[in-house]
Design a protein around this motif. Sequence first.
Motif, PDB file in Angstrom:
ATOM      1  N   ARG A  43      24.983 -23.368  15.376  1.00  0.00           N
ATOM      2  CA  ARG A  43      24.183 -23.281  14.159  1.00  0.00           C
ATOM      3  C   ARG A  43      24.463 -21.948  13.475  1.00  0.00           C
ATOM      4  NH1 ARG A  43      18.271 -25.614  15.446  1.00  0.00           N
ATOM      5  NH2 ARG A  43      18.188 -25.459  13.184  1.00  0.00           N
ATOM      6  N   GLU A  46      23.171 -18.811  15.199  1.00  0.00           N
ATOM      7  CA  GLU A  46      23.940 -18.522  16.415  1.00  0.00           C
ATOM      8  C   GLU A  46      25.227 -17.778  16.054  1.00  0.00           C
ATOM      9  OE1 GLU A  46      23.547 -21.945  19.627  1.00  0.00           O
ATOM     10  OE2 GLU A  46      23.886 -22.780  17.611  1.00  0.00           O
ATOM     11  N   ASP A  76      25.017 -32.005   9.009  1.00  0.00           N
ATOM     12  CA  ASP A  76      23.619 -31.828   8.621  1.00  0.00           C
ATOM     13  C   ASP A  76      22.837 -32.969   9.251  1.00  0.00           C
ATOM     14  OD1 ASP A  76      21.131 -31.633   7.411  1.00  0.00           O
ATOM     15  OD2 ASP A  76      21.956 -31.277   5.408  1.00  0.00           O
ATOM     16  N   HIS A  77      21.890 -32.631  10.120  1.00  0.00           N
ATOM     17  CA  HIS A  77      21.128 -33.642  10.838  1.00  0.00           C
ATOM     18  C   HIS A  77      19.953 -34.197  10.027  1.00  0.00           C
ATOM     19  CE1 HIS A  77      23.340 -33.201  14.597  1.00  0.00           C
ATOM     20  NE2 HIS A  77      23.400 -31.917  14.311  1.00  0.00           N
ATOM     21  N   CYS A  79      16.915 -33.246   8.984  1.00  0.00           N
ATOM     22  CA  CYS A  79      15.584 -33.246   9.579  1.00  0.00           C
ATOM     23  C   CYS A  79      14.835 -32.008   9.104  1.00  0.00           C
ATOM     24  CB  CYS A  79      15.672 -33.290  11.102  1.00  0.00           C
ATOM     25  SG  CYS A  79      16.545 -31.893  11.823  1.00  0.00           S
ATOM     26  N   PRO A  82      15.390 -27.821   8.777  1.00  0.00           N
ATOM     27  CA  PRO A  82      16.810 -28.138   8.649  1.00  0.00           C
ATOM     28  C   PRO A  82      17.593 -27.792   9.914  1.00  0.00           C
ATOM     29  CG  PRO A  82      16.037 -26.933   6.734  1.00  0.00           C
ATOM     30  CD  PRO A  82      14.922 -26.912   7.744  1.00  0.00           C
ATOM     31  N   HIS A  83      18.522 -28.671  10.259  1.00  0.00           N
ATOM     32  CA  HIS A  83      19.356 -28.471  11.446  1.00  0.00           C
ATOM     33  C   HIS A  83      20.798 -28.792  11.045  1.00  0.00           C
ATOM     34  CE1 HIS A  83      19.923 -28.672  15.962  1.00  0.00           C
ATOM     35  NE2 HIS A  83      21.088 -29.095  15.488  1.00  0.00           N
ATOM     36  N   GLU A  85      24.899 -27.895  11.953  1.00  0.00           N
ATOM     37  CA  GLU A  85      25.817 -27.353  12.961  1.00  0.00           C
ATOM     38  C   GLU A  85      27.230 -27.316  12.401  1.00  0.00           C
ATOM     39  OE1 GLU A  85      24.007 -28.619  17.251  1.00  0.00           O
ATOM     40  OE2 GLU A  85      25.220 -30.111  16.202  1.00  0.00           O
TER      41      GLU A  85
END
Length: 126
Positions: A43, A46, A76-77, A79, A82-83, A85
Amino acid sequence: MKTADAPPVGVFSANCPSRAALELVANKWALLIVPALHDGPMRNNELLRRIGGISQKMLTQTLRELERNGLVLRTDHHCVPPHVEYALSDTGRPLSEAFDAVGRWAEAHHRDLADARKAFDVTHRG
């Protein structure tokens, strides 16, 4: 064997399209972001923690450029919260290995470079 009169070929040629690839990967932040993603998706925060000295702005710009050129995949998940990676693409993985070797070389030889600069500066002081 290349002679002095032969025109440059490959990346040494001024109009070689691979020059754009070299320009992309010669970026100091790309040299750090790509190997940081070697072990799997990360992410944004990170990556910020992993790569000391990079600003959010430079991280975002570099990730976008790496994604645009097919080296990094953004997921982009969708959700809340926001999530998002980032991961290496199939094209980015072998580049990561090359950059890792460059990083190991830099860690092993940074003192040699500093010593050479000092010696050069002493002999060329003027």
